[in-house]
Motif scaffolding. Structure first.
Motif, PDB file in Angstrom:
ATOM      1  N   GLU A 203      -5.707  -6.864   1.253  1.00  0.00           N
ATOM      2  CA  GLU A 203      -4.792  -5.724   1.172  1.00  0.00           C
ATOM      3  C   GLU A 203      -5.265  -4.594   2.090  1.00  0.00           C
ATOM      4  OE1 GLU A 203      -3.218  -2.500  -2.140  1.00  0.00           O
ATOM      5  OE2 GLU A 203      -4.079  -4.383  -2.828  1.00  0.00           O
TER       6      GLU A 203
ATOM      7  N   VAL B 236       0.839  -1.208   0.000  1.00  0.00           N
ATOM      8  CA  VAL B 236       0.000   0.000   0.000  1.00  0.00           C
ATOM      9  C   VAL B 236       0.871   1.255   0.000  1.00  0.00           C
ATOM     10  CG1 VAL B 236      -1.706   1.315   1.310  1.00  0.00           C
ATOM     11  CG2 VAL B 236      -1.964  -1.154   1.057  1.00  0.00           C
TER      12      VAL B 236
ATOM     13  N   SER C 107      -8.382  -2.909  -5.083  1.00  0.00           N
ATOM     14  CA  SER C 107      -7.614  -3.554  -4.022  1.00  0.00           C
ATOM     15  C   SER C 107      -8.461  -4.625  -3.352  1.00  0.00           C
ATOM     16  CB  SER C 107      -7.156  -2.547  -2.962  1.00  0.00           C
ATOM     17  OG  SER C 107      -6.141  -1.729  -3.467  1.00  0.00           O
TER      18      SER C 107
ATOM     19  N   PHE D 212      -3.415  -3.783   5.790  1.00  0.00           N
ATOM     20  CA  PHE D 212      -2.853  -2.441   5.947  1.00  0.00           C
ATOM     21  C   PHE D 212      -3.442  -1.776   7.188  1.00  0.00           C
ATOM     22  CE2 PHE D 212      -3.086   2.148   5.293  1.00  0.00           C
ATOM     23  CZ  PHE D 212      -1.739   2.446   5.140  1.00  0.00           C
TER      24      PHE D 212
ATOM     25  N   VAL E  99      -5.927   3.203  -0.686  1.00  0.00           N
ATOM     26  CA  VAL E  99      -6.382   1.815  -0.562  1.00  0.00           C
ATOM     27  C   VAL E  99      -7.879   1.767  -0.254  1.00  0.00           C
ATOM     28  CG1 VAL E  99      -5.899   1.397   1.907  1.00  0.00           C
ATOM     29  CG2 VAL E  99      -5.702  -0.471   0.275  1.00  0.00           C
TER      30      VAL E  99
END
Length: 121
Positions: free
Chosen positions: A22, A7, A18, A26, A72
């Protein structure tokens, strides 16, 4: 930690999609790193910061991850076929926050959508 790095490397990228993994990895690692920085400020550096406030290192970290987090988040919404403007639903007290968590937890669209290729594929 790999997901956090991915990210950060996609800094400022708001196009594309995404995966759930992910986004949530993150989010998890950012929270852990933020907690560690907070503990360092309080116990090692002995900075007297009120509980509801942030110290300088936490502020710097927050500024560092702000744009990657927005990126993201937008890409995650694209994965489920929503526009970035759906972010504003989070400003509705309680119901909006529950709705955005639900949206971010949904499985992404299979195959290509108008925002790009399937990140799993």
């Amino acid at each position: 930690m790999k997901w956090f790095k991915i990210v950060i490397e996609r800094f400022g990228e708001f196009k594309g999609r995404s995966r759930r993994k992910e986004f949530w990895m993150f989010f998890l690692f950012a929270g852990i790193i933020g907690a560690v920085i907070s503990l360092v400020e309080i116990y090692l550096l002995k900075w007297q910061v009120p509980f509801w406030d942030q110290g300088p290192l936490e502020t710097i970290f927050g500024l560092f991850i702000f744009i990657p987090f927005l990126g993201v988040l937008v890409r995650r919404l694209h994965d489920i076929g929503k526009k970035w403007t759906w972010l504003f639903i989070a400003f509705i007290p309680i119901a909006g926050q529950i709705m955005i968590i639900y949206l971010l937890s949904k499985k992404g669209m299979v195959g290509k959508n108008k925002y790009g290729e399937d990140p799993k594929g």
